[in-house]
Write an enzyme that holds these catalytic residues in place. Sequence first.
Site, PDB file in Angstrom:
ATOM      1  N   ASN A  90       0.850  -1.183   0.000  1.00 52.91           N
ATOM      2  CA  ASN A  90       0.000   0.000   0.000  1.00 52.91           C
ATOM      3  C   ASN A  90       0.893   1.244   0.000  1.00 52.91           C
ATOM      4  OD1 ASN A  90      -1.440   2.290   1.031  1.00 52.91           O
ATOM      5  ND2 ASN A  90      -3.108   0.919   1.581  1.00 52.91           N
ATOM      6  N   HIS A  97       0.951   6.237   1.711  1.00 57.34           N
ATOM      7  CA  HIS A  97       1.735   7.173   2.529  1.00 57.34           C
ATOM      8  C   HIS A  97       2.801   7.922   1.746  1.00 57.34           C
ATOM      9  CE1 HIS A  97      -0.517   6.302   5.910  1.00 57.34           C
ATOM     10  NE2 HIS A  97       0.287   5.528   6.611  1.00 57.34           N
ATOM     11  N   HIS A 136      -5.617   3.595  -1.986  1.00 54.75           N
ATOM     12  CA  HIS A 136      -6.969   3.930  -1.531  1.00 54.75           C
ATOM     13  C   HIS A 136      -7.320   5.310  -2.079  1.00 54.75           C
ATOM     14  CE1 HIS A 136      -9.849   4.224   2.206  1.00 54.75           C
ATOM     15  NE2 HIS A 136     -10.453   4.496   1.076  1.00 54.75           N
ATOM     16  N   ARG A 140      -9.480   7.949  -1.640  1.00 58.55           N
ATOM     17  CA  ARG A 140     -10.471   8.401  -0.657  1.00 58.55           C
ATOM     18  C   ARG A 140     -11.306   9.526  -1.250  1.00 58.55           C
ATOM     19  NH1 ARG A 140      -8.877   6.492   4.762  1.00 58.55           N
ATOM     20  NH2 ARG A 140     -10.646   7.677   5.511  1.00 58.55           N
ATOM     21  N   ARG A 192      -7.129  12.740   0.147  1.00 58.06           N
ATOM     22  CA  ARG A 192      -6.090  13.263   1.036  1.00 58.06           C
ATOM     23  C   ARG A 192      -4.691  12.761   0.679  1.00 58.06           C
ATOM     24  NH1 ARG A 192      -7.447   9.959   6.560  1.00 58.06           N
ATOM     25  NH2 ARG A 192      -9.441  10.991   6.319  1.00 58.06           N
ATOM     26  N   GLU A 251      -8.449   0.238  -3.151  1.00 60.06           N
ATOM     27  CA  GLU A 251      -9.321   0.289  -1.965  1.00 60.06           C
ATOM     28  C   GLU A 251     -10.302   1.429  -2.172  1.00 60.06           C
ATOM     29  OE1 GLU A 251      -7.228   0.870   1.650  1.00 60.06           O
ATOM     30  OE2 GLU A 251      -6.033  -0.924   1.399  1.00 60.06           O
ATOM     31  N   THR A 272      -8.434   3.585   7.903  1.00 59.12           N
ATOM     32  CA  THR A 272      -9.643   2.757   7.943  1.00 59.12           C
ATOM     33  C   THR A 272      -9.753   2.116   9.323  1.00 59.12           C
ATOM     34  OG1 THR A 272      -9.090   2.267   5.655  1.00 59.12           O
ATOM     35  CG2 THR A 272     -10.898   1.022   6.623  1.00 59.12           C
ATOM     36  N   GLU A 307     -10.761  -9.679   2.762  1.00 64.54           N
ATOM     37  CA  GLU A 307      -9.536  -9.260   3.450  1.00 64.54           C
ATOM     38  C   GLU A 307      -9.874  -9.112   4.927  1.00 64.54           C
ATOM     39  OE1 GLU A 307      -7.179  -6.075   1.760  1.00 64.54           O
ATOM     40  OE2 GLU A 307      -6.421  -5.516   3.743  1.00 64.54           O
ATOM     41  N   HIS A 309      -3.798  -4.625   7.604  1.00 68.82           N
ATOM     42  CA  HIS A 309      -3.947  -3.494   8.519  1.00 68.82           C
ATOM     43  C   HIS A 309      -3.119  -3.694   9.781  1.00 68.82           C
ATOM     44  CE1 HIS A 309      -5.507   0.213  10.083  1.00 68.82           C
ATOM     45  NE2 HIS A 309      -6.101   0.398   8.926  1.00 68.82           N
TER      46      HIS A 309
HETATM   47  N1  PXP Z   1      -5.842  -3.130   4.011  1.00 65.72           N
HETATM   48  C1  PXP Z   1      -6.800  -2.173   4.054  1.00 65.72           C
HETATM   49  C2  PXP Z   1      -8.175  -2.535   3.647  1.00 65.72           C
HETATM   50  C3  PXP Z   1      -6.489  -0.856   4.472  1.00 65.72           C
HETATM   51  O1  PXP Z   1      -7.464   0.076   4.513  1.00 65.72           O
HETATM   52  C4  PXP Z   1      -5.158  -0.549   4.813  1.00 65.72           C
HETATM   53  C5  PXP Z   1      -4.795   0.860   5.191  1.00 65.72           C
HETATM   54  O2  PXP Z   1      -5.014   1.706   4.127  1.00 65.72           O
HETATM   55  C6  PXP Z   1      -4.197  -1.570   4.731  1.00 65.72           C
HETATM   56  C7  PXP Z   1      -4.564  -2.853   4.358  1.00 65.72           C
HETATM   57  C8  PXP Z   1      -2.769  -1.315   5.073  1.00 65.72           C
HETATM   58  O3  PXP Z   1      -2.666  -1.051   6.440  1.00 65.72           O
HETATM   59  P1  PXP Z   1      -1.281  -0.561   7.044  1.00 65.72           P
HETATM   60  O4  PXP Z   1      -0.966   0.744   6.401  1.00 65.72           O
HETATM   61  O5  PXP Z   1      -1.554  -0.460   8.507  1.00 65.72           O
HETATM   62  O6  PXP Z   1      -0.267  -1.613   6.701  1.00 65.72           O
END
Ligand code: PXP
Length: 237
Positions: free
Chosen positions: A7, A10, A43, A45, A49, A70, A101, A151, A191
């Site tokens: 992901n 960031h 994601h 959003r 953001r 996402e 999330t 997931e 997550h």
């Molecule tokens: N899976 C989903 C559905 C998420 O919303 C997120 C965060 O955007 C992640 C995985 C990744 O989570 P993390 O950034 O805590 O590794």
Amino acid sequence: MAELGINIDHVATVRQARRTYEPDPVWAAALAELGGADGITVHLREDRRHINDRDLRILRETVTVKLNLEMACEEGVVEIACRTKPAQATLVPERREEVTTEGGLDVHGQQKRVAEVIRRLQDAGIAVSLFLDPDGKQIETAAELKADAVELHTGRYALAEPGAAQQKELETLAAAGASIRRAGIALHAGHGLTYRNVKPIATIEGMHELNIGHSIIARAIMVGLEQAVREMKRLVS
Ligand code: PXP
């Protein structure tokens, strides 16, 4: 062996802190692929953001591994998804005021809306994954809705004290994982996963895909900072 989706939200978060062009999540996706990523997750959003429409458009053209979008069950984003056609869409709940999330999607409580979104995405050729808490009722509904994947939200496991509390969360996830697989649905998780806590999740029977963001981007800053300072030091001295 579980596949690894990175992901890269960031990276865009840092860019948006200055509303500039760097760091570019498109570059990050290419580097993640070079590192062996099996998938790139972003994601989009509602408040844009971090990841924006331009990022998604270019990533769709340049990512050569699985692109996982996402998204909330929100009309504007559903339209973009159907047009862009990522390989996979992961439906998540979304609240403007949240930092990330916060919980799984309540597919049981909003079955009709989720069913409609799943149908539209699948009709567009997009595999649909549902981000769910390890809850029997939610998993049953996911099976009824013919989701391609679930997931499992690993946030509670990630936040639990290491030891008995974390073990209990792990057992809950493993049991939920078994019912997901019994229903013929692909098992994903994500997550809050880190370099320290990922192994027991990766080895849950039948785990197909893990999506990890924060911990990898945080580590990338730390392992890359020394070199970045050396390069600047050479320029200024
Ligand atoms: N899976 C989903 C559905 C998420 O919303 C997120 C965060 O955007 C992640 C995985 C990744 O989570 P993390 O950034 O805590 O590794």
